[in-house]
Scaffold this active site. Structure first.
Site, PDB file in Angstrom:
ATOM      1  CG  HIS A 153      -1.756  -1.235   1.220  1.00  0.00           C
ATOM      2  ND1 HIS A 153      -2.930  -1.586   1.029  1.00  0.00           N
ATOM      3  CD2 HIS A 153      -1.219  -2.308   2.035  1.00  0.00           C
ATOM      4  CE1 HIS A 153      -3.128  -2.782   1.153  1.00  0.00           C
ATOM      5  NE2 HIS A 153      -2.505  -3.293   1.958  1.00  0.00           N
ATOM      6  CB  SER A 274      13.006  23.290 -13.348  1.00  0.00           C
ATOM      7  OG  SER A 274      12.160  24.547 -13.633  1.00  0.00           O
ATOM      8  CE  LYS A 280      11.025  20.056  -9.828  1.00  0.00           C
ATOM      9  NZ  LYS A 280       9.681  20.131 -10.154  1.00  0.00           N
ATOM     10  CD  GLU A 287       8.794  13.046 -14.722  1.00  0.00           C
ATOM     11  OE1 GLU A 287       7.680  13.532 -14.612  1.00  0.00           O
ATOM     12  OE2 GLU A 287       9.885  13.649 -14.927  1.00  0.00           O
TER      13      GLU A 287
END
Ligand code: ARG
Length: 461
Positions: A153, A274, A280, A287
């Site tokens: 979970h 970024s 970042k 992704e």
């Protein structure tokens, strides 16, 4: 090619919807391979002159070179790859080219080409899958005892090792390779010679073309031969499952590299910055691997819907079998390469992983197991006792391992000093020695076994 009974040219939009050359030109190498096999067989059977077959073969070789060199001219008016090759052949060698299409049809031609294409893809993809397995297994070996939280979970459940986690993907990829191998074994029947749908009156030798193209046997039913796209569906189904596996690992990498988790670090090679937030480091490759599962699984659905309800044998619907398949298979090769690079690149942060593994009383089960093993308490009761102890620890704001013995004994007098060492994450993973369990000694052995197996196979291959 088929204009004999037509007096008008097709409408502009008819050409636009009908032409497949923009994408089926990818089949040119397979088309040429199959045409060469067909021409040699026709000559051997005395159906066309031997000299014509020689000219056909030489012409086809030249066309292949022209295509490879980017010197071949494609035009929508010629519809598809089969007509392009044949028409260029006629330009090159004249009359003999017009005998090549004896005893065959574009229907058996296209399915033969497509099968060869899918088979070639599987043969090239398998080593790529094995390379990812080997990369994972080597990382696993290096981190056979690096402790991290195991999740259910996405809640800290029990400590595991990073090596164990990586080897889970090695197992998945082994099943993926098995699925592609199964698909390959089933697809390896040669449909060439089924002709349009009914077979042919010429005395062709289907076993000869079959052998020349590396198939195991000719397909047994001419209708099925030209109507079948199972091989593409099966391969896409296997590709979809592989893509799902890779998307899960990609998702884990996305989570692990967040500063909140900080479990692993990707180098500059696999991250992007970024344009607005200088702090970042984005895991874009992970992704995109995660996202490409979308188009890969969709390709299966697209082809399944094309095939659904199609009457036997060939319908032009089946021309729609290619684009999504080509795209999905190319995408899977790309995500495999990207994932292999990322796994190679990533560096775990063992301190952060261990800290997270120790948080949240992840060794509570070990305490319950001790009550069962040493005190003979039934597991359900032990579970209840430990639950109450955890509640006390939470009330006191301490971890289970920091709770004074008196507090534990207040819940169960059977508990002794002996339980404290069991509450460490090291002891917890070390005790999971059951076959397939996370104990570092198991993981090291399993990683070694995989590495040996994969290295041996890659030497042979
Ligand atoms: N381009 C066609 C395809 O991909 C080749 C077969 C055409 N056959 C036909 N009967 N029109 O399916």
């Amino acid at each position: 090619m088929w204009g004999g009974r037509f007096s008008m040219s097709p409408a502009e939009v008819m050409q636009e919807i009908n032409a497949s050359i923009a994408f089926d030109k990818a089949l040119a190498p397979q088309d040429i391979r199959a045409s060469k096999a067909h021409a040699s067989m026709l000559a051997a059977q005395g159906i066309i002159p031997k000299d014509d077959a020689r000219k056909i073969t030489a012409g086809l070789d030249r066309i292949l070179e022209e295509i490879a060199a980017g010197r071949f001219r494609f035009s929508r008016a010629l519809e598809d790859v089969h007509m392009h090759v044949e028409s260029r052949l006629e330009e090159l060698i004249g009359e003999p080219a017009r005998r090549l299409h004896t005893a065959r049809s574009r229907n058996d031609q296209v399915v033969t080409d497509f099968k060869l294409y899918v088979r070639d893809w599987i043969d090239a993809a398998d080593p790529a899958l094995a390379a990812l397995q080997l990369t994972l297994a080597r990382k696993a070996q290096a981190h056979y005892d690096t402790i991290m939280p195991g999740f259910t979970h996405l809640q800290s459940a029990q400590p595991v090792t990073f090596g164990h986690h990586l080897l889970a993907y090695v197992e998945m990829l082994a099943r993926d390779r098995g699925r592609f191998a199964d698909a390959r074994a089933r697809l390896n029947e040669c449909p060439l010679g089924a002709a349009a749908l009914a077979g042919t009156s010429f005395a062709i030798d289907r076993h000869a073309t079959c052998a020349a193209l590396g198939f195991d046997r000719p397909t047994a039913n001419s209708l099925d031969s030209v109507a079948d796209r199972d091989f593409a569906l099966e391969t896409l189904a296997a590709a979809a499952i592989t893509a799902l596996h890779l998307s899960r690992l990609a998702e884990e990498i996305v989570v692990w590299v967040t500063p909140q988790f900080g479990f692993v670090r990707l180098s500059d090679e696999f991250t992007t910055g970024s344009s607005i937030m200088p702090q970042k480091r984005n895991p874009d490759a992970a992704e995109l691997v995660r996202a490409k599962a979308g188009r890969i699984t969709a390709a299966f659905q697209a082809l399944a819907m094309v095939m659904k309800g199609l009457p036997l044998a060939y319908s032009k619907d089946m021309q729609e079998d290619k684009e999504a398949t080509f795209d999905a298979l190319a995408s899977l090769r790309l995500v495999l390469a990207a994932m292999t690079g990322m796994v190679e690149d990533l560096t775990p942060n063992p301190e952060a992983m261990r800290r997270a593994a120790a948080a949240g009383n992840s060794t509570a089960t070990d305490l319950a197991d001790w009550l069962v093993r040493v005190q003979g308490v039934p597991f359900r009761e032990a579970h209840h006792i430990v639950g109450r102890i955890v509640a006390v620890a939470e009330r006191r704001g301490v971890l289970l391992s920091e709770l004074p013995l008196s507090d534990m004994q207040a819940v169960s007098p059977r508990i002794s000093e002996a339980v404290y060492p069991l509450l460490s994450v090291e002891s917890s993973v070390g005790s999971r020695t059951s076959f397939g369990g996370t104990a570092p000694q198991n993981v090291r052995k399993m990683a070694r076994t995989w590495i040996k197996r994969l290295e041996k196979a890659s030497e042979k291959g």
